[in-house]
Every structure is written in structure tokens, then in C-alpha cells.
Design an enzyme around this catalytic site. Sequence first.
Site, PDB file in Angstrom:
ATOM      1  N   CYS A 382       0.828  -1.208   0.000  1.00 29.80           N
ATOM      2  CA  CYS A 382       0.000   0.000   0.000  1.00 29.80           C
ATOM      3  C   CYS A 382       0.864   1.261   0.000  1.00 29.80           C
ATOM      4  O   CYS A 382       1.396   1.634  -1.034  1.00 29.80           O
ATOM      5  CB  CYS A 382      -0.976  -0.027   1.176  1.00 29.80           C
ATOM      6  SG  CYS A 382      -2.313   1.181   1.037  1.00 29.80           S
ATOM      7  N   HIS A 510      -3.474  -4.862   0.079  1.00 25.95           N
ATOM      8  CA  HIS A 510      -2.916  -5.440   1.306  1.00 25.95           C
ATOM      9  C   HIS A 510      -2.954  -6.968   1.238  1.00 25.95           C
ATOM     10  O   HIS A 510      -3.917  -7.596   1.686  1.00 25.95           O
ATOM     11  CB  HIS A 510      -3.710  -4.962   2.527  1.00 25.95           C
ATOM     12  CG  HIS A 510      -3.511  -3.528   2.868  1.00 25.95           C
ATOM     13  ND1 HIS A 510      -2.565  -3.098   3.780  1.00 25.95           N
ATOM     14  CD2 HIS A 510      -4.127  -2.416   2.412  1.00 25.95           C
ATOM     15  CE1 HIS A 510      -2.623  -1.782   3.878  1.00 25.95           C
ATOM     16  NE2 HIS A 510      -3.564  -1.339   3.051  1.00 25.95           N
ATOM     17  N   GLU A 512      -1.532  -9.056   3.005  1.00 24.66           N
ATOM     18  CA  GLU A 512      -1.479  -9.685   4.336  1.00 24.66           C
ATOM     19  C   GLU A 512      -2.846 -10.145   4.824  1.00 24.66           C
ATOM     20  O   GLU A 512      -2.939 -11.011   5.707  1.00 24.66           O
ATOM     21  CB  GLU A 512      -0.849  -8.730   5.360  1.00 24.66           C
ATOM     22  CG  GLU A 512      -1.623  -7.474   5.669  1.00 24.66           C
ATOM     23  CD  GLU A 512      -1.246  -6.278   4.800  1.00 24.66           C
ATOM     24  OE1 GLU A 512      -1.409  -5.132   5.252  1.00 24.66           O
ATOM     25  OE2 GLU A 512      -0.784  -6.506   3.663  1.00 24.66           O
TER      26      GLU A 512
END
Length: 533
Positions: A382, A510, A512
Site C-alpha cells: 500500500c 494489502h 497480508e
Amino acid sequence: METKYIFVTGGVVSSLGKGIVAASVGRILKQRKLKVFMQKIDPYINIDPGTMSPYQHGEVYVTSDGAETDLDLGHYERFIDENLTQQSNVTAGRIYQSVIEKERKGLYNGTTVQVIPHVTDEIKARIFKVAQESKADVIITEIGGTVGDIESLAFIEAIRQIRYEKGKEQVAIIHTTLIPFLGAAGEFKTKPSQYSVKELLSLGIQPDILVCRSDAQVPSSILDKLSLFCNVPREYVLSLPDCSNIYQVPLVLAEQKIDLFLANLLKLKISSLDMKEWQTINNKIDDIKNETRIAIIAKYANLTDAYLSVIESLKIAGFNCNTKVKYDILDAEKLTVKNLKETLGKYEGIIVPGGFGARGIEGKILAINYARTHKIPFLGLCLGMQLACIEFARNVCKLENANSTEFDLQTPYPILDLLRGKSYSDQMGGTLRLGNYPATLKSNTLASKLYQKSIVEERHRHRYEFNNDFRQELSDKGLIFSGTYQEQDLVEIIELPSKVHPFFIASQFHPEFTSRINRPNPLFLGFIKAVTK
């Protein structure tokens, strides 16, 4: 089968791990072939944690449908491997907002609007709506905070009413509580937990199962005592000492038969329990001898909760590459040209995660430059992608003072600018680009090699985008724009060619948020593989 409800409360102190307990119960029941859905209730007045400082509430976890939620939802998704939704995070702010809006519309027919029944009815409606929409066999709802907090009273009362209305065979209460060990006395103490259960009883709730958190294994005699004084059958008083990793918790609770107790309490029809895959994963984790050192260049130094999903994604990728990831969260503000090599030279990989605001930006750009010029594996997330573009523009394209308009409205080269359709006058909360968007990957790139597909969907949370006015100039100098959101021609992934750098990639989204214990996100897996080479 009618939906059953499990509520997880906490006592004595916060940060006991209610979220891990709830997620672990969800994993175990899923292994029993039950359909599980999870929910977190937070008693704060904020509509969501989107405007809260990470110092207050850790990371903001984003669901696929664009909800900004509590970080515990990340644990839920990683454990039960199900995509949760907007309905999975309920705050007092949302509840009161809804009640007030109904009152303004005259929907209460002139009655005095009160906590009971109007607020509690709204809370119950949110819980029942999840059951209706998810069609789950079991809804697991964690109540944030600690029993006794004034903010939680309406939620505890709503639970009491649900249990009264649905009956005990439909609702179970798991109370997570602390058993402290006093070194000076050499004893575990049950009194704090007794008072915690007493507080619950005073609110009309008898817990069915106690999960006793502690530094070490609690002796049976202590659990016997707690059972006697808390009106909980001895076999339903479980010990949960600290584990070497959070993914051991389902095994610890399953060994103590928490699933069988819940099945008995709720009359659940369950299949045989198969935790072989989970056990295999934990055995593999325990056997890993190799270590990998990663630097996370961040705004909030050593604040683990601010980057929880990043850290878990690194660990998960490490498990799959037979290495234990050792990470340090470095304060970007303290990085200078003079100390850069000394500070970063000992790390095998560098990550710049997401974030907002100008603090530490120049230090992050220095770290990205170091990773690029020293050919150290780099992953930008990001904001990390945005800063990688700025670094490339400044140092390769020689666009002096290139920047993002987030940090410098007067920059002569606005490499990043406010998202199209957004305004600086927008309210802060809920106005970001949120949730899943597709990215089309350019063939024969690192991104397409890692994902092994041409279109991917990942979760977003940002307000600024790459300015396409500069795409050609950066591309001519060697930056590859390997992923785009084609509907708006928005840059999603940038990278450097393999002949220039062994692993340099960054995403606007993102990744993750989609890592799972048995399925690491491809960007994290590729990053750790590059590091271990």
C-alpha cells in the site's frame, strides 16, 4: 439444525486472548464438519476502528466486502479460513447510530427510547441477522473488553436475553479469565477469576466453560477450587497456558475436549474430529531450525499490533519455507543516510507496510532506496508501493522533490494523488477505497509468476493512487507496472525486472489480509523464498 450461539467473554484483565480462544473454538468445530461464522462486538462508540490510532486499537483489518474492523477478525479468518463480512464487527457506535436514526424517523411510535429494550433489541437483531444470512450451524461472538466495564453492560444484557429467549440448549457462554501466579507467594491465585465470574452472575449470566489463561500450566487443585466457587463442572474448567505460537491453541483446547463439552451443552450433531493437518503444521513449526531476519520499516516502532497481519503473513510464509522469521519493527524517523547501512545491513529482506501521514516518510524512502540499490529482497504494501514509486521517480528518473500530494500539495511532480472521485473535504471515516478489487496481471512478470493466474482479487484500504501522468516516464526508465485495475486504469502492482533486482515488488492492496496458515499469500511466499535464497 437451528443455529446455535457461543459467546466468549473475558474477565480480570484485557488482552487475555479471547480472540484466539474464539478463533480456536471455531477451527475445532469446523473440523467437526460444522459451518461456523464469527463475529466481534466492540463496546466503543466509534462506528469502526478506521479512524482510531494503532496505539489505541492496533491494525485495522479489512474484510473482502470493505468493512474496516477489529484486528481479531484477522485471527478469525486465518484460523477458520472463511471470509467474514460487514456483519462480523458490531460496535456500540453502530448500535447507537442505528437506534438514534430510527428514533428520528419516528419508528418507535412515540415511546421513550431506552437502553432496554431498544438498544438491547438492536444488538440482538445484529446477532440474529448474522445467523440468518450466514446459514451457519454455530455463530461464535466475542464480546470485547472485560466483564465489569460500564461500556459492555448493554451487550452482556443482550446475551442474557438471548439465552433466556432461546434456551440453554441454544446458547453457551465461554468465559476467558486470568489465573495469576504470585512469585513471592509461589502460588496461583483464583480470587480475581472468582470475582470475575461473580460479576457475570450479578448480571444474570452463569458461564458454562471457563478457559483459564496463565503463564504456565495451572495445577488441577487450582482448577478444582475454581470449579467449586464458580459453579462450573470441573471438566468444563480448562487450562490454557502460554503457547510457543498461537496456532497451538486449537490443539490445546481440543485435547481438553472443549468441542465435546460444547456439543453436549448445545446438543450439536458433530462428526469425528480430524486435527491431523493442524497437528502436522504445528509439528513442522516446532521442527524448524533455520532463521530469517526481516526489517519492517514503519511509523510505529515495536508496536506489533499495528502490523499484526503483516507479521502473521511473514511467519506463515516462513513456515512454508522451513524458516522462522525473526523481524524487527524499525522506526523510520530514525533512519538517516549516515546510519542506513549499519541499521539495515544485518537484514535479509525489507518490508515497508501500509500507513498514513507524513511522519517517517523520508526514512522509508531511504530504506527502499537501500533495498533497490543493494539488491535486497523488498516487498512494499500500500503506502510501501506509493513510496517505491516516489523513490524511483526521484533517484532514477531524476524528478527532484517528487512526492505524493498527501505529504506535499505543492510538489512539482505529484507521483501520487488523491483517488479520482474523492475530495479533500470528505469526512475521514469510511471514505477510503475499501475491500476487494480485481487486478489484471501483465504476463511474464514477477507478479504473474507468483500468483500463477492473470486476474487476482485482493483487499484495499487507501485514499491516494498512482498518477498515470507519470506512468510512461517511469516505465521508460525500467519500472514495470505489472498489475492494474482495468476499469479505472489504476496501478495495483509495480516491480523491477529480474535482470535488475532479484526480488523487488510492491502492491497497492494489502496481501497480508488473505494469508492463511496452510495457504500463504503469493507475495509473502515469494518474498520469503527470495530471502532464503
